[in-house]
Design a protein around this motif. Structure first.
Motif, PDB file in Angstrom:
ATOM      1  N   LEU A  25       0.821  -1.218   0.000  1.00 33.86           N
ATOM      2  CA  LEU A  25       0.000   0.000   0.000  1.00 33.86           C
ATOM      3  C   LEU A  25       0.854   1.266   0.000  1.00 33.86           C
ATOM      4  CD1 LEU A  25      -3.042  -0.414   2.420  1.00 33.86           C
ATOM      5  CD2 LEU A  25      -3.066   0.402   0.064  1.00 33.86           C
ATOM      6  N   THR A  26       1.963   1.241   0.797  1.00 33.15           N
ATOM      7  CA  THR A  26       2.830   2.420   0.897  1.00 33.15           C
ATOM      8  C   THR A  26       3.372   2.794  -0.480  1.00 33.15           C
ATOM      9  OG1 THR A  26       3.839   0.893   2.454  1.00 33.15           O
ATOM     10  CG2 THR A  26       4.252   3.232   2.798  1.00 33.15           C
ATOM     11  N   GLY A  27       3.688   1.759  -1.272  1.00 31.90           N
ATOM     12  CA  GLY A  27       4.198   2.023  -2.614  1.00 31.90           C
ATOM     13  C   GLY A  27       3.186   2.786  -3.450  1.00 31.90           C
ATOM     14  N   SER A  55       2.847   6.903  -4.889  1.00 28.00           N
ATOM     15  CA  SER A  55       2.610   7.344  -6.262  1.00 28.00           C
ATOM     16  C   SER A  55       1.348   8.201  -6.352  1.00 28.00           C
ATOM     17  CB  SER A  55       2.461   6.126  -7.190  1.00 28.00           C
ATOM     18  OG  SER A  55       3.601   5.331  -7.110  1.00 28.00           O
ATOM     19  N   PHE A  56       0.800   8.559  -5.191  1.00 36.51           N
ATOM     20  CA  PHE A  56      -0.459   9.303  -5.193  1.00 36.51           C
ATOM     21  C   PHE A  56      -0.268  10.721  -4.620  1.00 36.51           C
ATOM     22  CE2 PHE A  56      -4.441   9.872  -2.421  1.00 36.51           C
ATOM     23  CZ  PHE A  56      -5.054  10.680  -3.375  1.00 36.51           C
ATOM     24  N   VAL A  57       0.204  10.836  -3.371  1.00 35.50           N
ATOM     25  CA  VAL A  57       0.345  12.163  -2.753  1.00 35.50           C
ATOM     26  C   VAL A  57       1.501  12.978  -3.363  1.00 35.50           C
ATOM     27  CG1 VAL A  57       0.605  13.420  -0.596  1.00 35.50           C
ATOM     28  CG2 VAL A  57      -0.707  11.292  -0.639  1.00 35.50           C
ATOM     29  N   PRO A  58       2.737  12.427  -3.395  1.00 37.71           N
ATOM     30  CA  PRO A  58       3.856  13.252  -3.884  1.00 37.71           C
ATOM     31  C   PRO A  58       3.643  13.837  -5.281  1.00 37.71           C
ATOM     32  CG  PRO A  58       4.690  11.337  -2.739  1.00 37.71           C
ATOM     33  CD  PRO A  58       3.208  11.135  -2.899  1.00 37.71           C
ATOM     34  N   PRO A  59       3.055  13.093  -6.248  1.00 41.55           N
ATOM     35  CA  PRO A  59       2.864  13.725  -7.571  1.00 41.55           C
ATOM     36  C   PRO A  59       1.979  14.965  -7.495  1.00 41.55           C
ATOM     37  CG  PRO A  59       2.583  11.368  -7.741  1.00 41.55           C
ATOM     38  CD  PRO A  59       2.700  11.667  -6.283  1.00 41.55           C
ATOM     39  N   LEU A  60       0.983  14.949  -6.602  1.00 40.70           N
ATOM     40  CA  LEU A  60       0.103  16.113  -6.468  1.00 40.70           C
ATOM     41  C   LEU A  60       0.875  17.312  -5.930  1.00 40.70           C
ATOM     42  CD1 LEU A  60      -3.143  14.427  -5.073  1.00 40.70           C
ATOM     43  CD2 LEU A  60      -2.697  15.245  -7.395  1.00 40.70           C
ATOM     44  N   VAL A  61       1.739  17.048  -4.917  1.00 40.33           N
ATOM     45  CA  VAL A  61       2.538  18.144  -4.357  1.00 40.33           C
ATOM     46  C   VAL A  61       3.481  18.682  -5.425  1.00 40.33           C
ATOM     47  CG1 VAL A  61       4.183  18.789  -2.560  1.00 40.33           C
ATOM     48  CG2 VAL A  61       2.402  17.116  -2.064  1.00 40.33           C
ATOM     49  N   MET A  70      -5.238   6.602  -7.251  1.00 41.55           N
ATOM     50  CA  MET A  70      -6.262   6.683  -6.216  1.00 41.55           C
ATOM     51  C   MET A  70      -7.414   5.726  -6.521  1.00 41.55           C
ATOM     52  SD  MET A  70      -8.454   9.958  -4.963  1.00 41.55           S
ATOM     53  CE  MET A  70      -9.609   9.719  -6.318  1.00 41.55           C
ATOM     54  N   VAL A  71      -7.866   5.722  -7.759  1.00 37.99           N
ATOM     55  CA  VAL A  71      -8.941   4.808  -8.159  1.00 37.99           C
ATOM     56  C   VAL A  71      -8.513   3.371  -7.888  1.00 37.99           C
ATOM     57  CG1 VAL A  71     -10.230   3.922 -10.138  1.00 37.99           C
ATOM     58  CG2 VAL A  71      -9.890   6.399  -9.862  1.00 37.99           C
ATOM     59  N   THR A  72      -7.267   3.060  -8.242  1.00 35.31           N
ATOM     60  CA  THR A  72      -6.751   1.716  -7.984  1.00 35.31           C
ATOM     61  C   THR A  72      -6.806   1.403  -6.493  1.00 35.31           C
ATOM     62  OG1 THR A  72      -5.226   2.144  -9.784  1.00 35.31           O
ATOM     63  CG2 THR A  72      -4.789   0.193  -8.439  1.00 35.31           C
ATOM     64  N   LEU A  73      -6.354   2.372  -5.705  1.00 35.56           N
ATOM     65  CA  LEU A  73      -6.341   2.174  -4.255  1.00 35.56           C
ATOM     66  C   LEU A  73      -7.739   1.912  -3.720  1.00 35.56           C
ATOM     67  CD1 LEU A  73      -3.828   4.939  -3.098  1.00 35.56           C
ATOM     68  CD2 LEU A  73      -3.704   2.512  -2.499  1.00 35.56           C
ATOM     69  N   LEU A  93      -9.393  -1.273  -6.957  1.00 38.07           N
ATOM     70  CA  LEU A  93      -8.727  -2.416  -7.572  1.00 38.07           C
ATOM     71  C   LEU A  93      -7.654  -3.044  -6.706  1.00 38.07           C
ATOM     72  CD1 LEU A  93      -8.319  -0.837 -11.134  1.00 38.07           C
ATOM     73  CD2 LEU A  93     -10.154  -2.347 -10.334  1.00 38.07           C
ATOM     74  N   MET A  94      -7.448  -2.474  -5.507  1.00 39.40           N
ATOM     75  CA  MET A  94      -6.355  -2.951  -4.661  1.00 39.40           C
ATOM     76  C   MET A  94      -6.364  -4.461  -4.458  1.00 39.40           C
ATOM     77  SD  MET A  94      -3.725  -1.619  -3.619  1.00 39.40           S
ATOM     78  CE  MET A  94      -2.372  -2.445  -2.815  1.00 39.40           C
ATOM     79  N   PRO A  95      -7.540  -5.069  -4.159  1.00 36.92           N
ATOM     80  CA  PRO A  95      -7.538  -6.530  -3.915  1.00 36.92           C
ATOM     81  C   PRO A  95      -6.918  -7.309  -5.066  1.00 36.92           C
ATOM     82  CG  PRO A  95      -9.665  -5.558  -3.361  1.00 36.92           C
ATOM     83  CD  PRO A  95      -8.877  -4.478  -4.005  1.00 36.92           C
ATOM     84  N   LEU A  96      -7.062  -6.801  -6.287  1.00 41.66           N
ATOM     85  CA  LEU A  96      -6.497  -7.511  -7.441  1.00 41.66           C
ATOM     86  C   LEU A  96      -4.975  -7.484  -7.432  1.00 41.66           C
ATOM     87  CD1 LEU A  96      -8.806  -6.268 -10.337  1.00 41.66           C
ATOM     88  CD2 LEU A  96      -8.894  -8.439  -9.111  1.00 41.66           C
ATOM     89  N   PHE A  97      -4.439  -6.377  -6.917  1.00 40.83           N
ATOM     90  CA  PHE A  97      -2.988  -6.202  -6.983  1.00 40.83           C
ATOM     91  C   PHE A  97      -2.238  -6.787  -5.791  1.00 40.83           C
ATOM     92  CE2 PHE A  97      -4.223  -2.898 -10.036  1.00 40.83           C
ATOM     93  CZ  PHE A  97      -3.336  -3.197 -11.054  1.00 40.83           C
ATOM     94  N   VAL A  98      -2.916  -6.790  -4.631  1.00 37.32           N
ATOM     95  CA  VAL A  98      -2.190  -7.187  -3.426  1.00 37.32           C
ATOM     96  C   VAL A  98      -1.679  -8.612  -3.537  1.00 37.32           C
ATOM     97  CG1 VAL A  98      -2.471  -7.668  -0.965  1.00 37.32           C
ATOM     98  CG2 VAL A  98      -3.277  -5.513  -1.910  1.00 37.32           C
TER      99      VAL A  98
END
Lengths: 558, 558
Positions: free
Chosen positions: B126-128, B132-138, B350-353, B356-361
């Motif tokens: 999840l941290t990964g 890829s979600f918060v820092p790009p926005l900043v 974010m949408v993935t988080l 779709l997260m269950p698919l990736f974990v």
């Protein structure tokens, strides 16, 4: 071809690079181009050989060996290892008379200093005298200097004592034998290190200790040493183990109840006595000695001699010794002619050890303290510091940092800080190299710095930039920024007639260029082309930019 | 007068020095002396100001502010801090279409890489994705680059994971919460460090990482990362914690019994699949991206942006992120126009988080391993290494040392070794500067390197030496040795007619000189006078040698 040996980092063989165009200037008279010679092809191995030679043998110590018959060569080699053979065959009675006087003079300094410095290093007084006996004899055989008087010095004694107590946490009072053993072992390793630096010809590492660093370091050390002696001069019993100014002064004033007026009076009398005796010669000696030195000394060879001296010394109960500056000054001033004065000193110390030791062992601590303070006070050279301030503020800053580092932190940290600043400053000279604009001196074909020569005039339409440093990874970013700034300044002049059309990089003062530097020159094309400019490279030297079809130069003759 | 700003160490005001004589050459025609202008008196403070400016503001980021009305200045300042304001007002639908495609493309790379890199750093997957979600926005708000795609990278993940395990000895499996907390804390401090380097304008420190160092370092890191993935690709359960080549290979072959053919087959299939897909674009992208960059990026400003991004990131469960090279290349190639592509990527993640997260974990480790290997393999740039070998053997050596250091010791040690060698090489260029002999080009008043210009002829009786480096404490000993060698070579020519009479030190290429350098020039008088020679100093530049009554130059016009 040793004239232009490029000892480091010269980039070579740029077959990959696109050939740059030669600058053809629309001159009023036909232009004559002076061609730059292509460097004769040279293998990487032979280039490396040249670099190694310049790095490790800049003084070429074996040059006189060349072309000599084998027998002569062997004799010279023996003389190289044992410089004593240089002067012993021609040694005369008159030379001996001079050396005898000098030897006795330095012995009179070496005996009290030996005992005092041993105390400074928390070693038994005997070790201090041993150290003024064996090492001078070894140095006589192996050393090339004729003025150097060897023995323990205040700074090495201080560092060794503090290193063993702080670094290894051994108390000289609780475990005297272990402390002595460790001191002798570290002397052995110091000797091994010195000898190997000499053998590997790495003596140039010492060049990184600039005079400014040493000035500040010595003054700081002198103060630290003097502060340590406050204990004996004031008669304080409970004293701190720390060495920095703040802790020592706190300790001095916390124990005002232990101050003894008898000790203070005695100490003050001795100090005044010794200082007034020292005033007759001190400063003058230092000056004359420093400027007179007309025989060649091979620094690496000296390092080997001093290293071996310490290796032998450590096996005979001597702790670290080296050539003391003040003692050598006394030696020189007393008229020493050869290293024989060291032998005389050693023999005098031996006689003292055999017969007079009981007289010296019970020297009161307050006297030893006064001797140490007088010996180290000469290390504080205020006129030299003022000279630094007048000459170069940055050097003064380095000196000040070494001084402050030593007195407020520790001897080692102070030295590290000052060396760090010195190296940082050198790196900065590379990282922020000077770039100048060249102009033509009217009626000649000389190009010079427009700010330096009144007669030098900018050539309309041209920006001739000279870089005065190796171009490498550490400065390509800066050169890029700086060039862009100039181009932006220049290209918006508005005047069509004087509008900038050509930018010429004069690389005649660039001794070396690495791959990042090449990339910088190539990458410059893009932003300059956008501004409608043409970039050219001129006066590249042979080691930088070899191998294009046509060599480039901006020289022209009208 | 910014043309000749001498950013470092220029010595000044040598009132103490004896005036040197101007060289008067017995020329066939009357000699014309071009006088060197005395530098206008400048206070130490204003000199220091110039140096500070060149050191910290070489790109002069606030130059466009000059002469603007206050309101405009404020607006420009806001735009400087938030570069997003530069492009948002003119943002159009067509730009958005490009950014949308680019954003979705990098998201498709960022999601699997985010999960894989988190695993490399021993962090929860999840941290990964958070990273890829918060820092790009900043970054979109604060960053000035339009191509940079930010997120976790393989090397930072590897270093963080190994640092926490080795340096602080925290096991990610035994104490997962503590490990995560430590990781976020170190992210915060990394961000603070980056931001303060940027604010203090110390970004130039990064210049000391040369391209050659980075090349070797990246290749080594890629191999170390790939070796770590052997565990998953071979299905080994008991694997070493160490990272160096020898230990990992030993561990791989000690556990051959744990190899599982199913895992190996699956891993190999994935690797082949991903590598062949990567073959369609990889290399070409890297090249085009690197060469196209025609907007100005202020390095220190970028550092602040990335630092703030990490500070904010660490407060929102993100670990260290930066601009990834390969991901940015994908971004650029996919046609991104503004930093909006980072917003699109962040939203997709974010949408993935959310959905779709269950698919990736539950992605098998072997697939993650294959993804990582494919991502890092591009860091090994053999053609660039070959290019280095052809261009500059020393740079190749630096590259090789970084590579070997990383794979046989550790990432940190490899980097330290390579940076050490690079700096040592730069220091050596100062310590062993090039000296050349100048000759006159017949019929002109140009003096040039005799080895470089066929037409340049030595002037009989003269030795004109040019030093091409700052003269300072680090090289005065060398210059001394080198000069003595030349003088000894020259003065025994035997020919009365061509006998050496004058030595001229041409200092036109010496950008700075310190007190040791001045002492060297003064001390030269003694040995040369003994040889019956006269030493003169020519073409000293204004910052070096100011204030003697008569300025000196060897230029003459016939």
């Amino acid at each position: 071809m040793e004239g232009t040996s490029d000892p480091y980092g010269g980039h070579n063989g740029s077959e990959i690079l696109p050939p740059m165009q030669a600058v053809v200037v629309e001159a009023p008279q036909p232009a004559v181009v002076h061609k730059v010679m292509a460097q004769p092809a040279q293998s990487s191995a032979s280039k490396m050989k040249g670099k190694v030679k310049e790095t490790f043998f800049p003084d070429d110590p074996f040059r006189s060996f060349k072309g000599q018959p084998l027998k002569k060569k062997c004799l010279m080699a023996v003389k190289y290892v044992f410089p004593v053979l240089e002067w012993v065959p021609g040694y005369s009675l008159s030379l001996f008379r001079s050396d005898l006087i000098a030897g006795l003079t330095i012995a009179s300094v070496a005996i009290p200093q030996g005992i005092s410095y041993a105390k400074l290093a928390d070693m038994p007084p005997l070790t201090g005298l041993y150290s003024s006996f064996v090492p001078p004899l070894v140095y006589t055989l192996l050393g090339s200097s004729r003025d150097l008087a060897v023995g323990p010095t205040s700074i090495t004694s201080l560092i060794m004592g503090s290193m063993l107590q702080k670094g290894v946490s051994v108390s000289p009072s609780a475990e005297p034998t272990l402390f002595l053993q460790l001191a002798l072992t570290s002397t052995l390793f110091a000797g091994l290190l010195q000898a190997s630096l000499g053998i590997l010809r790495l003596g140039f590492i010492i060049d990184f200790l600039s005079k400014a660093t040493l000035l500040g370091f010595k003054a700081g050390a002198a103060i630290i040493v003097s502060l340590q002696e406050l204990k004996d001069l004031l008669g304080i019993v409970h004293f701190t183990d720390e060495m920095n100014l703040v802790t020592v002064m706190a300790s001095v004033f916390q124990h005002t109840d232990e101050w003894s007026w008898q000790t203070i009076l005695m100490g003050a009398c001795f100090l005044v006595l010794l200082l007034s005796a020292r005033h007759v010669e001190g400063v003058a000696v230092g000056r004359t000695f420093a400027s007179i030195k007309d025989y060649q000394v091979d620094g690496n060879k000296e390092m080997m001699a001093i290293g071996l001296m310490n290796i032998v010394g450590s096996c005979t109960s001597c702790y670290v010794t080296t050539g003391g500056f003040s003692r050598s000054a006394v030696n020189h001033n007393a008229g020493c002619k050869t290293a024989m004065s060291n032998v005389i000193m050693a023999l005098t110390v031996m006689v003292t050890l055999l017969f007079l030791m009981p007289l010296f062992v019970y020297t009161p601590n307050v006297v030893l303290g006064a001797i140490i303070i007088v010996a180290v006070i000469g290390l504080i050279d205020l006129p030299a510091a003022y000279h630094l301030w007048k000459m170069d503020k940055m050097d003064f800053l380095v000196c000040l940092c070494a001084f402050i580092g030593v007195i407020f932190f520790s001897v080692q940290q102070g030295l590290a800080i000052a060396v760090g600043i010195s190296i940082f400053r050198v790196l900065m000279q590379i990282t922020r190299p000077r770039m100048i604009i060249q102009g033509n001196i009217k009626g000649t074909d000389i190009y010079r710095n427009v700010l330096q020569y009144e007669e030098a005039q900018r050539v309309p339409g041209f920006l001739i930039l000279t870089v005065e440093a190796p171009i490498n990874f550490a400065n390509t970013n800066y050169l890029n920024e700086r060039t862009k700034r100039w181009l932006e300044d220049e290209s918006f002049s508005g005047n069509k007639q004087t509008e900038l059309r050509f930018v010429i990089f004069d690389l005649s003062a660039v001794p070396a260029i690495d791959t990042s530097g090449i990339a910088f020159l190539i990458d410059l094309k893009k932003p300059t082309e956008k501004l409608g400019l043409e970039v050219n490279v001129a006066c590249t030297c042979e080691s930088n930019w070899r191998g294009h079809g046509e060599n480039t130069t901006s020289e022209r003759q009208t």
